[in-house]
Design a protein around this motif. Structure first.
Motif, PDB file in Angstrom:
ATOM      1  N   PHE A 107      14.070 -32.301  23.952  1.00 10.55           N
ATOM      2  CA  PHE A 107      14.038 -32.148  25.401  1.00 10.55           C
ATOM      3  C   PHE A 107      15.416 -32.390  26.007  1.00 10.55           C
ATOM      4  O   PHE A 107      15.898 -31.608  26.832  1.00 10.55           O
ATOM      5  CB  PHE A 107      13.009 -33.120  25.980  1.00 10.55           C
ATOM      6  CG  PHE A 107      13.040 -33.232  27.473  1.00 10.55           C
ATOM      7  CD1 PHE A 107      12.579 -32.202  28.278  1.00 10.55           C
ATOM      8  CD2 PHE A 107      13.533 -34.383  28.088  1.00 10.55           C
ATOM      9  CE1 PHE A 107      12.604 -32.307  29.666  1.00 10.55           C
ATOM     10  CE2 PHE A 107      13.561 -34.501  29.467  1.00 10.55           C
ATOM     11  CZ  PHE A 107      13.093 -33.454  30.257  1.00 10.55           C
ATOM     12  N   GLY A 108      16.101 -33.469  25.616  1.00  7.32           N
ATOM     13  CA  GLY A 108      17.393 -33.813  26.176  1.00  7.32           C
ATOM     14  C   GLY A 108      18.438 -32.733  25.929  1.00  7.32           C
ATOM     15  O   GLY A 108      19.220 -32.399  26.824  1.00  7.32           O
ATOM     16  N   TYR A 109      18.460 -32.180  24.721  1.00  9.27           N
ATOM     17  CA  TYR A 109      19.410 -31.114  24.394  1.00  9.27           C
ATOM     18  C   TYR A 109      19.158 -29.903  25.280  1.00  9.27           C
ATOM     19  O   TYR A 109      20.097 -29.280  25.789  1.00  9.27           O
ATOM     20  CB  TYR A 109      19.263 -30.736  22.917  1.00  9.27           C
ATOM     21  CG  TYR A 109      20.141 -29.588  22.471  1.00  9.27           C
ATOM     22  CD1 TYR A 109      21.383 -29.814  21.902  1.00  9.27           C
ATOM     23  CD2 TYR A 109      19.716 -28.268  22.622  1.00  9.27           C
ATOM     24  CE1 TYR A 109      22.188 -28.760  21.482  1.00  9.27           C
ATOM     25  CE2 TYR A 109      20.507 -27.201  22.230  1.00  9.27           C
ATOM     26  CZ  TYR A 109      21.744 -27.454  21.656  1.00  9.27           C
ATOM     27  OH  TYR A 109      22.542 -26.415  21.266  1.00  9.27           O
ATOM     28  N   PHE A 110      17.877 -29.566  25.485  1.00  6.40           N
ATOM     29  CA  PHE A 110      17.530 -28.400  26.289  1.00  6.40           C
ATOM     30  C   PHE A 110      17.962 -28.595  27.744  1.00  6.40           C
ATOM     31  O   PHE A 110      18.454 -27.666  28.395  1.00  6.40           O
ATOM     32  CB  PHE A 110      16.026 -28.130  26.227  1.00  6.40           C
ATOM     33  CG  PHE A 110      15.676 -26.670  26.128  1.00  6.40           C
ATOM     34  CD1 PHE A 110      16.444 -25.698  26.751  1.00  6.40           C
ATOM     35  CD2 PHE A 110      14.557 -26.265  25.418  1.00  6.40           C
ATOM     36  CE1 PHE A 110      16.115 -24.350  26.661  1.00  6.40           C
ATOM     37  CE2 PHE A 110      14.223 -24.927  25.312  1.00  6.40           C
ATOM     38  CZ  PHE A 110      14.998 -23.970  25.946  1.00  6.40           C
ATOM     39  N   VAL A 111      17.785 -29.802  28.276  1.00  7.51           N
ATOM     40  CA  VAL A 111      18.207 -30.079  29.647  1.00  7.51           C
ATOM     41  C   VAL A 111      19.711 -29.863  29.790  1.00  7.51           C
ATOM     42  O   VAL A 111      20.183 -29.255  30.768  1.00  7.51           O
ATOM     43  CB  VAL A 111      17.825 -31.522  30.056  1.00  7.51           C
ATOM     44  CG1 VAL A 111      18.528 -31.914  31.355  1.00  7.51           C
ATOM     45  CG2 VAL A 111      16.318 -31.652  30.226  1.00  7.51           C
ATOM     46  N   ILE A 112      20.488 -30.336  28.827  1.00  9.27           N
ATOM     47  CA  ILE A 112      21.943 -30.156  28.871  1.00  9.27           C
ATOM     48  C   ILE A 112      22.306 -28.671  28.841  1.00  9.27           C
ATOM     49  O   ILE A 112      23.199 -28.218  29.566  1.00  9.27           O
ATOM     50  CB  ILE A 112      22.609 -30.913  27.704  1.00  9.27           C
ATOM     51  CG1 ILE A 112      22.439 -32.425  27.893  1.00  9.27           C
ATOM     52  CG2 ILE A 112      24.087 -30.552  27.604  1.00  9.27           C
ATOM     53  CD1 ILE A 112      22.889 -33.245  26.710  1.00  9.27           C
ATOM     54  N   ALA A 113      21.604 -27.905  28.001  1.00 11.56           N
ATOM     55  CA  ALA A 113      21.873 -26.466  27.928  1.00 11.56           C
ATOM     56  C   ALA A 113      21.574 -25.781  29.257  1.00 11.56           C
ATOM     57  O   ALA A 113      22.328 -24.896  29.701  1.00 11.56           O
ATOM     58  CB  ALA A 113      21.036 -25.835  26.810  1.00 11.56           C
ATOM     59  N   ARG A 114      20.489 -26.191  29.937  1.00 14.46           N
ATOM     60  CA  ARG A 114      20.139 -25.585  31.225  1.00 14.46           C
ATOM     61  C   ARG A 114      21.136 -25.989  32.319  1.00 14.46           C
ATOM     62  O   ARG A 114      21.459 -25.190  33.200  1.00 14.46           O
ATOM     63  CB  ARG A 114      18.719 -25.982  31.622  1.00 14.46           C
ATOM     64  CG  ARG A 114      17.639 -25.438  30.716  1.00 14.46           C
ATOM     65  CD  ARG A 114      17.560 -23.925  30.731  1.00 14.46           C
ATOM     66  NE  ARG A 114      17.047 -23.404  31.993  1.00 14.46           N
ATOM     67  CZ  ARG A 114      16.814 -22.119  32.234  1.00 14.46           C
ATOM     68  NH1 ARG A 114      17.058 -21.213  31.280  1.00 14.46           N
ATOM     69  NH2 ARG A 114      16.341 -21.721  33.402  1.00 14.46           N
ATOM     70  N   ILE A 115      21.624 -27.220  32.264  1.00 11.83           N
ATOM     71  CA  ILE A 115      22.648 -27.640  33.218  1.00 11.83           C
ATOM     72  C   ILE A 115      23.919 -26.806  33.025  1.00 11.83           C
ATOM     73  O   ILE A 115      24.539 -26.340  33.986  1.00 11.83           O
ATOM     74  CB  ILE A 115      22.956 -29.140  33.049  1.00 11.83           C
ATOM     75  CG1 ILE A 115      21.766 -29.978  33.539  1.00 11.83           C
ATOM     76  CG2 ILE A 115      24.226 -29.530  33.800  1.00 11.83           C
ATOM     77  CD1 ILE A 115      21.893 -31.457  33.247  1.00 11.83           C
ATOM     78  N   ALA A 116      24.291 -26.585  31.764  1.00 12.21           N
ATOM     79  CA  ALA A 116      25.468 -25.762  31.468  1.00 12.21           C
ATOM     80  C   ALA A 116      25.254 -24.323  31.922  1.00 12.21           C
ATOM     81  O   ALA A 116      26.194 -23.663  32.396  1.00 12.21           O
ATOM     82  CB  ALA A 116      25.775 -25.815  29.968  1.00 12.21           C
ATOM     83  N   LEU A 117      24.025 -23.825  31.799  1.00 10.34           N
ATOM     84  CA  LEU A 117      23.718 -22.476  32.267  1.00 10.34           C
ATOM     85  C   LEU A 117      23.955 -22.374  33.774  1.00 10.34           C
ATOM     86  O   LEU A 117      24.535 -21.395  34.256  1.00 10.34           O
ATOM     87  CB  LEU A 117      22.269 -22.119  31.934  1.00 10.34           C
ATOM     88  CG  LEU A 117      21.809 -20.712  32.347  1.00 10.34           C
ATOM     89  CD1 LEU A 117      22.475 -19.664  31.463  1.00 10.34           C
ATOM     90  CD2 LEU A 117      20.288 -20.585  32.261  1.00 10.34           C
ATOM     91  N   GLY A 118      23.521 -23.384  34.531  1.00 12.75           N
ATOM     92  CA  GLY A 118      23.737 -23.379  35.975  1.00 12.75           C
ATOM     93  C   GLY A 118      25.208 -23.403  36.340  1.00 12.75           C
ATOM     94  O   GLY A 118      25.643 -22.721  37.282  1.00 12.75           O
ATOM     95  N   ILE A 119      25.998 -24.173  35.592  1.00 16.71           N
ATOM     96  CA  ILE A 119      27.441 -24.226  35.842  1.00 16.71           C
ATOM     97  C   ILE A 119      28.079 -22.860  35.576  1.00 16.71           C
ATOM     98  O   ILE A 119      28.874 -22.359  36.370  1.00 16.71           O
ATOM     99  CB  ILE A 119      28.092 -25.305  34.965  1.00 16.71           C
ATOM    100  CG1 ILE A 119      27.592 -26.698  35.369  1.00 16.71           C
ATOM    101  CG2 ILE A 119      29.619 -25.238  35.043  1.00 16.71           C
ATOM    102  CD1 ILE A 119      27.987 -27.800  34.409  1.00 16.71           C
ATOM    103  N   GLY A 120      27.713 -22.247  34.456  1.00 13.29           N
ATOM    104  CA  GLY A 120      28.301 -20.955  34.104  1.00 13.29           C
ATOM    105  C   GLY A 120      27.912 -19.836  35.049  1.00 13.29           C
ATOM    106  O   GLY A 120      28.726 -18.941  35.339  1.00 13.29           O
TER     107      GLY A 120
END
Length: 427
Positions: A107-120
């Protein structure tokens, strides 16, 4: 001021306009397909990773918060560095983040990936606003703005059609890998093909068409002080608060429509999925039609700002008017018809809001003002699924939808009474 209608579009400008819009639409479709991949693969991810509904809710909202916060600096960066490199870099970042989502095992890894998606993904729409202001004169910016905004509902509509079969044939991981690879390919295409018009190389006819003059060339640039100065004007606050209301109501439907149809309208899973796609196809048409119509309204209005602002207000009041019966009528057919009109108008008003930014902002800070407006909008987009879920769980979907209508009405009033004159260029 010389109007664009006084000049035929020079051939070199026309080629640049066409290429720019094609590239922006493709980028926008990929952008929204990447956002929607998590929703399409929702049940498979929950089962595979053992996520609760609360954890999935956090995962769905992680993108919106980072995306909204990044709007504040990214607009100024687009104005300073230019859309070519900002959007190109954004494509690379969000595509790598999307592909990284396919590798998620926790779950934690996925949250980080989604945060990075929003930044990009943050540079997409501020860059598009800057591209349109670079290639189109003020009274002709509504149509191209509607065209690039149409990529949003189109990407949402295409995501289940293209990704669901891929997931069924392989696994949910490949939906993230495939869309990530597509984005990286598009990053190369964008950087190779897109260029801003070079003022020094424009001839007299091209400069006249784009309405370039000495005043516009004396712009102070996009310093932090110039960006901060935007907040001294009530038009900035009106656009930020107004877009909050527009995006809030739009995201009520974007995030809850299938669940609403199954829970409140008692449709089965297959029917709800099919019916939920209809409003977003209407939204695609809404963005295209609104851009064309807003150009005509702007030409007949007292000023370009008044025309584009009034188009936004009219669209938002229509959203409010059709949400009320959508919440209250007993007929499912009538409810879906009303919701389809709301989504049509939501995408129409969004397209008009982005074209409003191109005439409300000073020439050097168009992307900055558009991004500030989008920041306000996605605060509404982040709040909508949480507040709607809470109200629906505590009471029902009827007050949840009526709350969204009330927030959208207040947003329309913010546009109407606060956005009354363009922001001047500071020298």
């Amino acid at each position: 001021m010389t109007t664009s209608s006084s000049h035929a579009t020079p051939p070199r400008i026309r080629r640049g306009q066409t290429l720019s819009l094609v590239l922006l639409v493709v980028c926008g479709v990929i952008n929204y397909m990447d956002r929607a991949t998590l929703s399409v693969a929702n049940e498979f991810i929950r089962a595979d990773l053992g996520l609760s509904q609360l954890e999935m809710g956090v995962l769905l909202s992680a993108f919106s918060w980072s995306y909204a916060l990044c709007q504040l600096p990214v607009g100024a960066l687009v104005d300073r560095i230019g859309p070519r490199w900002l959007l190109g870099t954004g494509l690379v970042v969000w595509s790598l983040a999307q592909a990284a989502g396919g590798l998620a095992a926790t779950f934690g890894y996925f949250v980080i990936a989604r945060i990075a998606l929003g930044i990009g993904e943050a540079p997409q729409f501020p860059s598009a606003a800057r591209v349109v202001s670079n290639w189109f004169p003020p009274l002709a910016r509504g149509t191209p703005t509607g065209i690039y905004n149409s990529a949003s509902p189109l990407g949402i509509a295409l995501a289940p059609l293209l990704l669901a079969p891929l997931i069924a044939a392989s696994s949910w991981h490949w939906a993230f890998f495939a869309t990530g690879a597509l984005g990286l390919l598009m990053a190369v295409v964008w950087l190779v093909l897109y260029r801003d018009p070079v003022r020094a190389q424009l001839n007299a006819a091209e400069r006249a068409y784009l309405q370039l003059d000495q005043a516009s060339e004396g712009a102070p640039g996009s310093s932090f002080a110039a960006w901060r100065a935007l907040f001294r004007h009530r038009a900035t606050w009106g656009m930020m608060l107004g877009f909050f209301g527009s995006v809030y109501l739009n995201w009520v439907y974007l995030t809850w429509l299938p669940g609403y149809l199954r829970t409140a309208r008692h449709m089965d899973l297959k029917s709800a999925g099919l019916v939920a796609s209809i409003p977003f196809l209407c939204g695609f048409a809404g963005a295209l039609i609104a851009g064309w119509a807003s150009d005509r309204v702007a030409r007949s209005a007292a000023s370009p700002l008044a025309g584009r602002r009034n188009a936004v207000v009219a669209g938002m009041l229509g959203m409010v008017a059709f949400t009320i019966p959508a919440a209250l009528v007993e007929s499912n057919v009538a409810a879906v018809a009303c919701i389809s009109v709301v989504i049509f108008l939501a995408n129409a008003s969004s397209a008009c809001a982005w074209s409003l930014a191109t005439v409300a902002a000073p020439p050097s800070r168009i992307a900055s003002l558009g991004a500030i407006q989008n920041f306000g909008g996605f605060l509404g987009g982040a709040l909508a699924p949480v507040l709607t879920g809470y109200i629906a769980q505590t009471w029902s979907f009827v007050p949840a939808l009526l709350t969204g209508a009330a927030i959208a009405f207040l947003g329309a009033m913010s546009y109407l009474f606060l956005v009354v004159r363009p922001i001047p260029e500071d020298h």
